[in-house]
Design an enzyme around this catalytic site. Sequence first.
Site, PDB file in Angstrom:
ATOM      1  CD  GLN A 113      -2.505   1.476   2.590  1.00  0.00           C
ATOM      2  OE1 GLN A 113      -2.583   2.592   3.100  1.00  0.00           O
ATOM      3  NE2 GLN A 113      -3.007   0.398   3.202  1.00  0.00           N
ATOM      4  NE  ARG A 153       0.439   5.507   5.949  1.00  0.00           N
ATOM      5  CZ  ARG A 153       0.245   4.856   7.098  1.00  0.00           C
ATOM      6  NH1 ARG A 153      -0.975   4.463   7.446  1.00  0.00           N
ATOM      7  NH2 ARG A 153       1.265   4.567   7.874  1.00  0.00           N
ATOM      8  CB  CYS A 159       0.213 -17.669  45.693  1.00  0.00           C
ATOM      9  SG  CYS A 159      -0.598 -16.073  45.902  1.00  0.00           S
TER      10      CYS A 159
END
Length: 522
Positions: free
Chosen positions: A37, A39, A436
């Site tokens: 693309q 840009r 834990c």
Amino acid sequence: MTDYSLYLVTGRELLPHGQDYFNSLEQALQGGVTVVQIREKNTDTGEFLDVALRSKAICDRYHVPLIVNDRVDIALAVQAAGVHLGQTDMPVSIARKLLPQGTIIGVSCNSLQELEQAVIDNADYVGIGSVWSTTTKNLTKPVIGVRGVGELLQSLDGTSIKAVAIGGIKSSNLLRTLHGSVSKTNHALDGVAVVSELMATTRPREVASHLRDILSAFRSSGSISNAMSVRSEYSAESVIDGVVQIGSCVKERNPLIHQITNNVSIAQSANVTIALGASPIMATTAQEMEDLSRINGALLVNIGTLVSTAYEGMVLAGTCANARQRPVVFDPVGVGASRFRQNAVNNLLNTWQAGVIKGNAGELAALAGSNEVRSKGVDSVGSGFKDPVSFVRNVARRERCVVVMTGKTDYISDGHHVAVLSNGHELLGQITGSGCIAGSCIASYCAVATISEQGEDTKGKLALGDLFLGAIGGILALTISAELASMREDVKGPGTFFPALIDELSTLSTRNIRERAQIQIV
């Protein structure tokens, strides 16, 4: 059929000093870029046209489609393969009328509403983002995050529209992006758009090739990508067989378990890890994480005492563990207690991929955004979920990992199967850090659950079938040992229970597991 897998978005302003744009573009194509693309946000029409024409000629040599950002006129002038439109650009319906039949039209989307409109407009593909924070574009909309992309993808079910993730994607987070950006219906990305990683380097061919290697590994069952491939069937007997095998392997291999855990229960977690046959290291400093990831067998991240220095270590430790394909066990302790914890957990799970998430009903409800169960600090309150099996399965699908919901009955899911475990004793709930130490047990078992019978590391394939068994094994080891400890004459209450629990964990036998395990697979 357009291959969107490695989608380059250009940005000449990012080029290193002295780097020629057209040479950089060609090298990126040689490295494996599949779509480009172009840009040009700050270029006049004449210059844009010249750059587009020359870019098109290079792309044509490699049979790679060129897509023009925003400018339908430029796309028409250079006979580009397509155009990419933002939310404030020309509507898709008008662009369709102007462009030749068969022209690709992509649309930028940041929300479910925008994706649904793209479906109505019959776009060819959508660019979903921004996935990560990025410096290449001034963001006017919120960062979606990896898990947010997965949630949006479900809206494309039943359509032919392709999806490309964009925004801050690079080699260090590509695997996390690919793995996490999958919907509950298993709708995955068709590609990723990369900007600065390719435009800001002096070695675009090598970088593109590296990105292609990661994409190929993901698609061909390598690394963390295959974490949703599970065994087709489980039975209680086959699970127990697997758990027994893994438990023996823990004692034989003595894996190093790196634990960033609750300060309240550091000693308990370390002692439990040793009792199982593994080796604990409790380290929180960010500067150590890269080195520790080279030698540990698994990482446990527990946010019980969430201070800034420990949080920095959590971010880097999980990232390094993913890079080296080590299992990550995550315990979002008290996530529903404060917005600070919620934001921290969201950031962690968007930054790295957990292999196992363990929590009580209240914690997992907060993680999933459910109001069915409430939490009070680190505890879950209320009667629990009406359908815990479906809940834990859905969370596992959403988070793309094994999920363990602890309680009087434990539920463990890989997103397909759910193991329902009924072992344990009420004294476990009367000692500090029982949740834990459950995480430590799970991490110890998961550390060897991804090692092949030949003794070679599976290089982090992290099949949930393996971590599913590892999570079940860790919970069974703890709960069965708790039952055995509670029956001892020297145990008078919580104070004498924990030392006895350590003793029973260290001597837990295959026979005890086979005889006492209460498990259903649904």
